[in-house]
Design an enzyme around this catalytic site. Sequence first.
Site, PDB file in Angstrom:
ATOM      1  N   ASN A 169       0.879  -1.045   0.004  1.00  0.00           N
ATOM      2  CA  ASN A 169       0.199   0.096  -0.051  1.00  0.00           C
ATOM      3  C   ASN A 169       0.998   1.331  -0.034  1.00  0.00           C
ATOM      4  O   ASN A 169       0.454   2.351  -0.471  1.00  0.00           O
ATOM      5  CB  ASN A 169      -0.913  -0.068   1.214  1.00  0.00           C
ATOM      6  CG  ASN A 169      -0.229  -0.189   2.510  1.00  0.00           C
ATOM      7  OD1 ASN A 169       0.844  -0.602   2.594  1.00  0.00           O
ATOM      8  ND2 ASN A 169      -0.968   0.303   3.490  1.00  0.00           N
ATOM      9  N   GLU A 229       4.438  -4.613  12.193  1.00  0.00           N
ATOM     10  CA  GLU A 229       3.411  -3.518  11.961  1.00  0.00           C
ATOM     11  C   GLU A 229       2.321  -4.222  11.157  1.00  0.00           C
ATOM     12  O   GLU A 229       2.434  -4.250   9.968  1.00  0.00           O
ATOM     13  CB  GLU A 229       3.969  -2.208  11.331  1.00  0.00           C
ATOM     14  CG  GLU A 229       3.082  -1.087  11.353  1.00  0.00           C
ATOM     15  CD  GLU A 229       1.954  -0.971  10.432  1.00  0.00           C
ATOM     16  OE1 GLU A 229       0.861  -1.369  10.670  1.00  0.00           O
ATOM     17  OE2 GLU A 229       2.349  -0.541   9.327  1.00  0.00           O
ATOM     18  N   CYS A 255      -3.594   0.398   6.735  1.00  0.00           N
ATOM     19  CA  CYS A 255      -3.751  -0.723   7.908  1.00  0.00           C
ATOM     20  C   CYS A 255      -4.497   0.184   9.331  1.00  0.00           C
ATOM     21  O   CYS A 255      -5.001  -0.391   9.978  1.00  0.00           O
ATOM     22  CB  CYS A 255      -2.389  -0.975   8.407  1.00  0.00           C
ATOM     23  SG  CYS A 255      -1.216   0.280   8.735  1.00  0.00           S
ATOM     24  N   GLU A 304       8.048   1.992  14.365  1.00  0.00           N
ATOM     25  CA  GLU A 304       8.681   2.787  13.257  1.00  0.00           C
ATOM     26  C   GLU A 304       8.320   4.266  13.685  1.00  0.00           C
ATOM     27  O   GLU A 304       7.393   4.782  14.160  1.00  0.00           O
ATOM     28  CB  GLU A 304       8.145   2.487  12.099  1.00  0.00           C
ATOM     29  CG  GLU A 304       8.336   0.796  11.920  1.00  0.00           C
ATOM     30  CD  GLU A 304       8.053   0.024  10.680  1.00  0.00           C
ATOM     31  OE1 GLU A 304       8.806  -0.281   9.866  1.00  0.00           O
ATOM     32  OE2 GLU A 304       6.763   0.487   9.895  1.00  0.00           O
TER      33      GLU A 304
END
Length: 514
Positions: free
Chosen positions: A177, A274, A308, A488
């Site tokens: 994505n 993640e 997400c 992150e």
Amino acid sequence: MLPRPSLSLLPRFCAFATMSSKTSTFHLQQPLNYRAGARIQPVDGSHSEEVYEPATGRVMGKFLFSGEKEVDLAVQSAKAAFKIWSQKSGMERSRVLLEAARIIRERREEIATMETINNGKSIFEARVDIDISWQCLEYYAGLAGAIAGQHVQLPGGSFAYTRREALGVCVGIGAWNYPFQIACWKSAPALACGNAMIYKPSPLTPISVVMLAEIFTQAGVPNGLFNVVQGGAATGQFLCQHRDVAKVSFTGSVPTGIKIMEMSAKGIKPVTLELGGKSPLIIFSDSVLENAVNGALMANFLTQGEVCCNGTRVFVQREILEAFTEEVVKHTQKIKIGDPLVEDTRMGALISHPHLERVLGFITQAKEQGAKVLCGGELYVPDDPKLKNGYYMQPCVLGDCRDDMTCVKEEIFGPVMSILPFDTEEEVLERANNTTFGLAGGVFTRDIQRAHRVVAALQAGMCFINNYNISPVELPFGGYKMSGFGRENGQAAMEYYSQLKTVCVEMGDVESVF
């Protein structure tokens, strides 16, 4: 409608692809693996995959998956580069990262165009992704020179100190994505800390990360410091289980994340995960309605809903349910769908035909379970004949939703918003947290005490007050529960790409009890 970007905007990319002036689609010509500072074909690439342009459904070319031998060569190349890079000072690494950021800024339009072609998102969004990417490199360039340990004074003049050291060869496994941006999110802190990285992009979006590899080389990293291996699950397994890989960072689905964790555990490798989400967006009746509506749109329809951390469970206090729903539907129906390389397009194509069918299947199931489609939810066929085989759908708003519906419980990963009414703060918090996910959450209210109280109670790693889906690189990003762990971005990411060594220094004589 504005014309697509001309060929003159893509001077460097044309070295490995050609562009048809009639259809504005690319034809891949050169390899998509990158090792030791050059594009290469994998030495054991026996399986090939087609790469598609989502906007047209057209095959742009084929590329080879990497086998175990190619993975090992990539690791050995990275190990050699790590020996050089890890010995440089933080300021030396900083200068290289700043140069890479400068090159990305200079090639912004070229990279964004390629991202749009391979991913299907609008060029408007892709440009933002590329801006976030160079900002990420600049941010970690600023932190590279500040890596430091601690001094501790001990009795008798002795002392101890700590050293924050690089891990070694790190593996990044990205999602489709945000192909280029995720690669920067992983590589920037890794390289700033002195590590090398081998990156495996999604096989659905294999192209733009190779551009990043070339940029790093041009900026001055040692050959092999950032290598790219293409492939699927087997390639990922070879990377996770390689004895010389020190860490794995993965962005993707929960099932794959579980497998990554299992494989990495056999080598006691630290992992950053993640993963997915089914995040709540809570809108109280005292909200500024226009802001709440805009926030809900941003929480659901960026990148065709393939995000997400999207706030797809939109809880609306009953007093404003009707007014909010009316405005959201009106704005959703106005979203411009179509050719993602046209300037005023705001929703492009989904990533693939199977994924499009999956998203539409969720909507069919939602209707069967009692939800009402308030708008959208159907295939969309643009007027332009070049786009008739593209993977388009109308963004969808679902009403009459219940917490037990599949569309409310499972991650759809498409442009589908579920609206759920609520009455009290206590009630909505219990419902919002009743999920296995915990990636993000948001609240809209003018009551500042309630805002902070609600986000403190939300079981999620990234929370928003009176906004949604903003991602400054200065802020740590990651989830709770099955949405993963590790972070992150932000200064916190530096800790996940380094390890701490303690050194004790005796300044006197050694006494023994023996």
